[in-house]
Scaffold this motif. Structure first.
Motif, PDB file in Angstrom:
ATOM      1  N   SER A 179       2.538   4.065  -5.679  1.00 32.49           N
ATOM      2  CA  SER A 179       3.151   3.846  -4.182  1.00 32.49           C
ATOM      3  C   SER A 179       4.064   2.288  -4.178  1.00 32.49           C
ATOM      4  O   SER A 179       4.478   1.877  -4.583  1.00 32.49           O
ATOM      5  CB  SER A 179       1.628   3.864  -3.658  1.00 32.49           C
ATOM      6  N   GLY A 180       4.571   3.160  -2.667  1.00 35.63           N
ATOM      7  CA  GLY A 180       5.488   1.386  -2.454  1.00 35.63           C
ATOM      8  C   GLY A 180       7.028   1.809  -1.900  1.00 35.63           C
ATOM      9  O   GLY A 180       7.476   2.957  -2.476  1.00 35.63           O
ATOM     10  N   PRO A 181       7.472   1.437  -1.012  1.00 34.56           N
ATOM     11  CA  PRO A 181       8.776   1.381  -0.793  1.00 34.56           C
ATOM     12  C   PRO A 181       9.921   1.668  -1.409  1.00 34.56           C
ATOM     13  O   PRO A 181      10.005   1.099  -2.515  1.00 34.56           O
ATOM     14  CB  PRO A 181       9.368   0.546   0.142  1.00 34.56           C
ATOM     15  N   THR A 188      10.717   6.584   2.668  1.00 33.69           N
ATOM     16  CA  THR A 188       9.574   5.775   2.581  1.00 33.69           C
ATOM     17  C   THR A 188       9.352   3.700   2.963  1.00 33.69           C
ATOM     18  O   THR A 188       9.872   4.008   3.579  1.00 33.69           O
ATOM     19  CB  THR A 188       9.162   5.043   1.126  1.00 33.69           C
ATOM     20  N   ARG A 189       8.126   3.993   3.308  1.00 31.13           N
ATOM     21  CA  ARG A 189       8.054   2.836   4.572  1.00 31.13           C
ATOM     22  C   ARG A 189       7.196   2.166   3.973  1.00 31.13           C
ATOM     23  O   ARG A 189       6.136   1.789   2.529  1.00 31.13           O
ATOM     24  CB  ARG A 189       7.801   3.183   5.636  1.00 31.13           C
ATOM     25  N   ASP A 190       6.882   0.555   3.574  1.00 26.32           N
ATOM     26  CA  ASP A 190       5.780  -0.177   3.334  1.00 26.32           C
ATOM     27  C   ASP A 190       4.451  -0.421   3.820  1.00 26.32           C
ATOM     28  O   ASP A 190       4.638   0.061   5.482  1.00 26.32           O
ATOM     29  CB  ASP A 190       6.436  -1.920   3.606  1.00 26.32           C
ATOM     30  N   ASP A 193      -0.308  -4.752   3.949  1.00 27.40           N
ATOM     31  CA  ASP A 193      -0.761  -5.793   2.295  1.00 27.40           C
ATOM     32  C   ASP A 193       0.051  -4.997   1.390  1.00 27.40           C
ATOM     33  O   ASP A 193      -0.457  -3.375   1.256  1.00 27.40           O
ATOM     34  CB  ASP A 193      -2.144  -6.164   2.402  1.00 27.40           C
ATOM     35  N   GLU A 194       0.089  -5.890   0.039  1.00 29.26           N
ATOM     36  CA  GLU A 194       0.207  -5.370  -1.464  1.00 29.26           C
ATOM     37  C   GLU A 194      -1.630  -3.966  -1.730  1.00 29.26           C
ATOM     38  O   GLU A 194      -2.752  -4.598  -1.749  1.00 29.26           O
ATOM     39  CB  GLU A 194      -0.082  -6.648  -2.313  1.00 29.26           C
ATOM     40  N   SER A 195      -1.166  -2.841  -1.710  1.00 26.20           N
ATOM     41  CA  SER A 195      -2.087  -2.512  -1.814  1.00 26.20           C
ATOM     42  C   SER A 195      -3.120  -2.430  -3.577  1.00 26.20           C
ATOM     43  O   SER A 195      -2.199  -3.355  -4.335  1.00 26.20           O
ATOM     44  CB  SER A 195      -1.348  -1.077  -2.403  1.00 26.20           C
TER      45      SER A 195
END
Length: 421
Positions: A179-181, A188-190, A193-195
């Protein structure tokens, strides 16, 4: 197809990371540099991508070993993994039955112990359906949470890459990695917070409100409903509150989904013309004839059916009648979900309204196959996350329970799902 894997590839044995020592199978519509990516189609039988999909790059960086590519319905168009040009995949959890689709090979690989983890893609249920049919866990992430760069497109506005595993915690750990941008995918989008999705798999559901849209339960197979209700009782016993909610728009979700998905497929698959990609054709120089012959030779019957229907829905004089109305219905579905989440933290339904079909049972009845997606396609129309977890069995066949969450609230469905798996 008796062999789940189409190809194999070895990675750097010195790599280390979050998935160090874990084996991963990759659905065959996700690009792998130097390794064939066929999409289950004769059209791409000889196609070898020159680059890795972003999710594959992230797997490598995390130290995973990719053990192979997995069989799938051709271009993701199917619910049984029987439309693959390379033959069907059997269900290791229910031999003689389909593994679900279109990511059936990925779910079967995990269920059979051929891989620790797998990647699938979900356009209208293609991760959750095979997860339910094979008795494993599958997560369809929120649209935009996982990069689609390197995924061979079927319906861009609907599909997402996601994880399949034997446990919720393992599926969540794989989601953490992919996951992540991504600069290569503008959708994609942020998510904030850090997952740390794996840490959300606590199994704590005390105080959680689970909404049940009865529209997604009524009409399901009696054994599926019985198994689903027993799983709800399990959640109640662990402290969850179960309430009924309404999703009246889902009555029209399947029709809207297939108009949108087939229309987007018609556009996306236009590139497979025997010149840019695909099977070449010998003609006297007439491009139209060459184009038609290439697609006749390269595409299977289900793909041709969907491309034709999608082209018709987008044609002059019919776009307003079909495609625009389908988009209006999609907005209605999203609105209903928003209202349902006002009184529930997650929504629950059977993943599939029926147990796994016998191999060959639905091939002559595509409508039966389409209607089997009734509980999964609304999630894709609304671009929401959902997880399928094993709920038990009906007459010895696996049954899945689907938990649907608010956009980018994967943590809550992972927490709820881990109470059951």
């Amino acid at each position: 197809m008796s062999d789940i894997f189409i190809t194999e590839t070895d990675l750097d044995p010195t790599a280390s990371g979050a998935l160090d020592g874990r084996t991963v199978a990759v659905k065959d519509n996700i690009s792998t540099e130097g390794v064939a990516t066929t999409c289950g189609s004769k059209m791409l039988e000889a196609y070898v991508p020159p680059y890795d999909a972003t999710v594959v790059t992230r797997l490598k960086e995390a130290g995973a070993t990719i053990v192979g590519k997995t069989n799938m319905d051709e271009f993701g168009m199917g619910t049984t993994t029987e439309t693959s040009a390379f033959g069907p995949t059997d269900n290791p959890a229910a031999p003689g039955h389909v593994p679900g689709g279109s990511s059936g090979g990925s779910a079967a690989a995990v269920a059979a112990g051929e891989a620790d983890l797998a990647l699938g893609s979900d356009t209208g249920g293609s991760i959750r359906c095979p997860a339910a049919f094979c008795g494993v866990v599958g997560i369809k992430p929120t649209y935009g949470l996982v990069s689609r760069y390197g995924l061979v497109a079927y319906a861009n506005s609907l599909e997402q890459i996601g994880p399949i595993a034997n446990s919720v915690e393992d599926a969540a750990a794989l989601l953490d990695v992919i996951s992540g941008p991504d600069e290569h995918d503008a959708t994609t989008r942020d998510a904030g917070d850090e997952s740390d999705y794996a840490s959300a798999a606590t199994g704590e559901v005390d105080g959680l409100t689970v909404g049940v849209p009865r529209e997604l339960v009524e009409g399901a197979d009696d054994g599926v409903v019985e198994t689903f209700e027993a799983a709800l009782d399990d959640l109640r016993a662990q402290g969850a509150e179960v309430v009924d909610v309404e999703l009246p728009s889902v009555e029209h979700a399947v029709e809207a989904y297939y108009v949108i998905a087939m229309s987007e497929a018609s556009s996306n698959l236009a590139r497979f013309d025997g010149v840019r990609y695909g099977v070449g054709a010998e003609t006297d120089g007439n491009w139209n004839e060459a184009f038609a012959e290439s697609r006749e030779k390269g595409f299977g019957e289900e793909v041709k059916r969907r491309v034709l229907l999608g082209t018709y829905a987008l044609s002059a004089g019919y776009q307003e009648k079909y495609y625009k109305k389908a988009q209006d219905a999609r907005a209605w579905v999203k609105q209903d979900f928003d209202e349902a989440f006002e009184s529930a933290d997650v929504l629950a339904s059977p993943t599939m309204p029926v147990p796994p079909f016998e191999l060959g049972e639905s091939l002559d009845d595509p409508l039966q196959m389409y209607l089997a997606d009734a509980n999964t396609v609304p999630v894709n129309l609304a671009n929401l996350p959902a997880i399928s977890v094993p709920a038990g069995e009906s007459d010895g066949l696996p049954v899945g329970l689907q938990l649907i969450g608010k956009a980018f609230d994967e943590e809550t469905i992972i927490r709820a799902g881990s109470a059951l798996a």
